[in-house]
Write a protein that holds these residues in place. Structure first.
Motif, mmCIF file in Angstrom:
data_model
loop_
_atom_site.group_PDB
_atom_site.id
_atom_site.type_symbol
_atom_site.label_atom_id
_atom_site.label_comp_id
_atom_site.label_asym_id
_atom_site.label_seq_id
_atom_site.Cartn_x
_atom_site.Cartn_y
_atom_site.Cartn_z
ATOM 1 N N UNK A 113 0.830 -1.203 0.000
ATOM 2 C CA UNK A 113 0.000 0.000 0.000
ATOM 3 C C UNK A 113 0.868 1.258 0.000
ATOM 4 N N UNK A 114 0.354 2.290 -0.651
ATOM 5 C CA UNK A 114 1.050 3.580 -0.610
ATOM 6 C C UNK A 114 1.926 3.843 -1.814
ATOM 7 N N UNK A 115 1.898 2.949 -2.793
ATOM 8 C CA UNK A 115 2.757 3.141 -3.964
ATOM 9 C C UNK A 115 1.955 3.178 -5.249
ATOM 10 N N UNK A 116 2.406 3.998 -6.179
ATOM 11 C CA UNK A 116 1.881 4.003 -7.543
ATOM 12 C C UNK A 116 3.055 3.853 -8.497
ATOM 13 N N UNK A 117 2.758 3.322 -9.645
ATOM 14 C CA UNK A 117 3.829 3.122 -10.622
ATOM 15 C C UNK A 117 3.260 3.183 -12.028
ATOM 16 N N UNK A 118 4.166 3.277 -13.004
ATOM 17 C CA UNK A 118 3.785 3.249 -14.411
ATOM 18 C C UNK A 118 4.985 2.825 -15.235
ATOM 19 N N UNK A 119 4.696 2.294 -16.404
ATOM 20 C CA UNK A 119 5.744 1.977 -17.364
ATOM 21 C C UNK A 119 5.251 2.381 -18.735
ATOM 22 N N UNK A 120 6.066 3.129 -19.486
ATOM 23 C CA UNK A 120 5.587 3.678 -20.759
ATOM 24 C C UNK A 120 6.620 3.462 -21.863
ATOM 25 N N UNK A 121 6.165 3.661 -23.087
ATOM 26 C CA UNK A 121 7.046 3.595 -24.255
ATOM 27 C C UNK A 121 7.568 4.995 -24.552
ATOM 28 N N UNK A 122 8.889 5.156 -24.455
ATOM 29 C CA UNK A 122 9.481 6.466 -24.721
ATOM 30 C C UNK A 122 10.349 6.467 -25.975
ATOM 31 N N UNK A 123 10.427 5.333 -26.644
ATOM 32 C CA UNK A 123 11.207 5.281 -27.878
ATOM 33 C C UNK A 123 12.693 5.047 -27.689
ATOM 34 N N UNK A 124 13.107 4.702 -26.479
ATOM 35 C CA UNK A 124 14.530 4.420 -26.234
ATOM 36 C C UNK A 124 14.927 3.050 -26.770
ATOM 37 N N UNK A 125 13.994 2.114 -26.724
ATOM 38 C CA UNK A 125 14.253 0.772 -27.256
ATOM 39 C C UNK A 125 13.830 0.720 -28.720
ATOM 40 N N UNK A 126 14.676 0.138 -29.535
ATOM 41 C CA UNK A 126 14.346 0.026 -30.962
ATOM 42 C C UNK A 126 13.166 -0.921 -31.186
ATOM 43 N N UNK A 127 12.865 -1.741 -30.184
ATOM 44 C CA UNK A 127 11.756 -2.699 -30.319
ATOM 45 C C UNK A 127 10.395 -2.055 -30.159
ATOM 46 N N UNK A 128 10.355 -0.837 -29.635
ATOM 47 C CA UNK A 128 9.065 -0.196 -29.379
ATOM 48 C C UNK A 128 8.414 -0.654 -28.091
ATOM 49 N N UNK A 129 9.156 -1.402 -27.269
ATOM 50 C CA UNK A 129 8.605 -1.829 -25.975
ATOM 51 C C UNK A 129 8.752 -0.735 -24.924
ATOM 52 N N UNK A 130 8.076 -0.936 -23.806
ATOM 53 C CA UNK A 130 8.146 0.033 -22.704
ATOM 54 C C UNK A 130 9.592 0.205 -22.257
ATOM 55 N N UNK A 131 9.953 1.452 -21.926
ATOM 56 C CA UNK A 131 11.349 1.694 -21.574
ATOM 57 C C UNK A 131 11.574 2.761 -20.515
ATOM 58 N N UNK A 132 10.491 3.373 -20.014
ATOM 59 C CA UNK A 132 10.652 4.279 -18.871
ATOM 60 C C UNK A 132 9.633 3.888 -17.801
ATOM 61 N N UNK A 133 10.126 3.777 -16.559
ATOM 62 C CA UNK A 133 9.258 3.438 -15.435
ATOM 63 C C UNK A 133 9.411 4.468 -14.334
#
Lengths: 385, 385
Positions: free
Chosen positions: A7-27
């Motif tokens: 409890x007490x935490x939030x998080x996210x992971x997004x695609x920022x274009x750092x990986x050439x694969x197009x996968x999520x790369x910033x959390x």
């Protein structure tokens, strides 16, 4: 759930274009409190990446509001421009979260030397996007965003009497000790002060991540962070908390071992009856780093001679003619000579247990490592982008 | 000519049936004098094979009449039976040569744990046959008989003003330092006393074989022996002799590097402007032992980040942000940041030069190593018989 299980935490992971694969790369992982306690341990490599240099200072007061992590670039050996990128990342997160930049930790992973203007722009935009997407279910996405050559995310959760510890990790290559061997964020809703968090984290990592030595190569970027929100209002007994934290760390360490680049065996090297814990670790680590031993395991060869040769390079107390060695439960060497025939040993399972009895004292330690395979050579001769 | 290039020596290499290939596997080198000076350096592995335990005692008085060497079995961790095999080998040679067994050195190489009755019988019969076949042209056959996974014999000869030094070596796997990294016999017809021979050998091996680190694995059986016959009656200046001996050792070390198991690159890691010789060696060795660096070279990737990460694990004095790194003459890293683009580096030649400028002091050292290849993994996962 990983880092949002507590409890007490939030998080996210997004695609920022750092990986050439197009996968999520910033959390981003944010502690909503009420406590904002943080502790961290860092690589002991003297060549430290910019995020390490920043985070070491930022965590020193024991207060951490959030951690920003990126894959797709280590921001190591990128000069003062690279350090400014880390600084701007912390400033950006602080501004959006309305906290102090000095309470933001930053972690990066990827190729050393990567950290130009394009990298900076993507990291800053990704930080903004991740903070906009923060949520109490974001732990899984965050654990995906920190992956590099990992084939799957690593998550662990342990719950005790009313409080929880959750964590995420990325590993794959450059797994070696001296701490910290990878990026890890662990959260808890227990009540801890900064000193307790620091002591518990050092004890747990010493017994787990520090004893994982996949390929003997220590990274420039490794960091293990513990955040405590105190959201449950429960202040656990210190040893009970440390044990639960150790369990989470060991779970993550085993996941890192199981997903190590190119490995075909997960090898546990248990050293017993050593004169001291340090000597047990030294013996296990020497065997774990011996390329001839590692290649033999890949070839399903219970080559105990290479084990003894590796032990012989240490300063640990032992008599070379009074050592026993087991491979997967079969004693192939006793008193420094041949025992059961090697044909009795089945090394085809991925899980491989080596037991070394030094017959000197009462200390013991287990080192986790992997075999040396064609795939390891391939992945690490091809990986540079 | 190898060990019979110098006057006063005879040698032989014979087939004793220890190798399944039917190739030569027992060698003898005899010093016909008039001097019978001998010196030797041994593996610093604490797990020592029986021939090492024997030879360390036998050489301690500085008198050596002959060396008996076998491939096809290391006679290591074979218990008291194995030690008796070594003892009987020396006794057999002494009887046939009419000298003292305490002046016979014994060397073995092959699989650890090999040394049963059959092995003993073949070694003793081979010793008898080799001594029967001794001759002043036997150096080449002797150098063939000590090969294991070597693809070719290693020989070197240097002549100075009236005197000669010749040598033979076997290597291939388990090439690492701490001395001695392989079996080597070197002969000279110069006049030396035992102290001179010992000092010259330690100096020469310290600068050559000790700086060869193919795979970081130190053997249980390695030995470098120097025999002096004094047959020319010439007593050379000590530093001139040491320089010539160093030249022979370096020649053999480079041959060992060039024939290392499975290697596709011969890598010279030159460390300059270190604070001390020891720190230059430590930095070079850390890079040489880094599997990620070694795999990158196999993939023709000038991955300077892995070089800096390896330097960072040492205690050597340096500033991570003031280090330059060259790959094959191209400075890819300057002041701890990127310099020339990696595309300018051609790593396709087998000879690979890494230059690391620590910018701290005046010391330097060069470490020789190899890349980590599919063939290395293959040979060492398959080799156990």
């Amino acid at each position: 759930m990983s880092v949002t299980a507590a409890q007490g935490f939030e998080a996210a992971g997004v695609v920022a274009g750092l990986k050439s694969t197009g996968n999520k790369d910033v959390a981003v992982v944010v502690n909503r409190g009420p406590l904002k306690v943080g502790a961290a341990v860092f690589t002991s490599n003297r060549a430290k990446a910019n995020p390490i240099l920043w985070s070491q200072q930022a965590v020193s007061d024991g207060v951490v509001e959030a951690v920003v992590l990126n894959s797709g670039g280590a921001n190591c050996f990128t000069g003062s421009f690279g350090f400014q990128t880390t600084h701007q990342t912390a400033e950006k997160a602080a501004e959006l979260l309305d906290v102090s930049a000095g309470d933001i930790l930053v972690c990066s992973t990827g190729l050393i030397g990567t950290g130009d203007e394009v990298f900076r722009g993507k990291v800053l935009a990704g930080t903004t996007a991740a903070i906009a997407g923060l949520g109490p279910d974001g732990g899984d996405a965050a654990s995906e965003a920190i992956m590099t050559t990992d084939t799957q995310p690593k998550r662990a959760v342990v719950s005790r009497h009313g409080w929880t510890i959750g964590g995420m990790a990325k590993g794959a290559g450059m797994l070696a000790p001296g701490l910290a061997t990878m990026l890890v964020v662990i959260t808890t809703d227990a009540v801890l002060d900064a000193g307790e968090a620091d002591r518990a984290l050092r004890t747990a990592t010493h017994l787990t991540f520090d004893r994982l030595d996949s390929d003997g190569c220590m990274s420039t970027n490794d960091q293990v962070t513990l955040l405590a929100s105190g959201a449950t209002g429960i202040h656990p007994d210190h040893s009970a908390f440390t044990m639960a934290l150790t369990e989470v760390c060991q779970d993550l360490a085993q996941q890192l071992q199981a997903d190590a680049e190119g490995a075909s065996h997960n090898i546990s090297i248990q050293v017993v009856h050593a004169a001291s814990d340090e000597e047990a670790v030294a013996v296990g680590r020497s065997v774990a780093r011996n390329n001839l031993f590692k290649a033999a395991i890949f070839g399903n060869d219970p080559n105990w001679g290479r084990v003894l040769a590796a032990i012989g390079t240490t300063d640990a107390r032992f008599d070379p003619y009074d050592v026993d060695v087991w491979f997967n439960g079969v004693r192939v060497c006793t008193a420094g000579g041949p025992d059961r025939p090697r044909e009795e040993v089945d090394l085809t399972p991925r899980a491989t247990g080596i037991l070394i009895d030094l017959k000197v004292g009462d200390a013991e330690a287990t080192i986790l490592t992997n075999d040396l395979t064609h795939d390891y050579v391939h992945e690490n001769s091809a990986y540079s982008s």
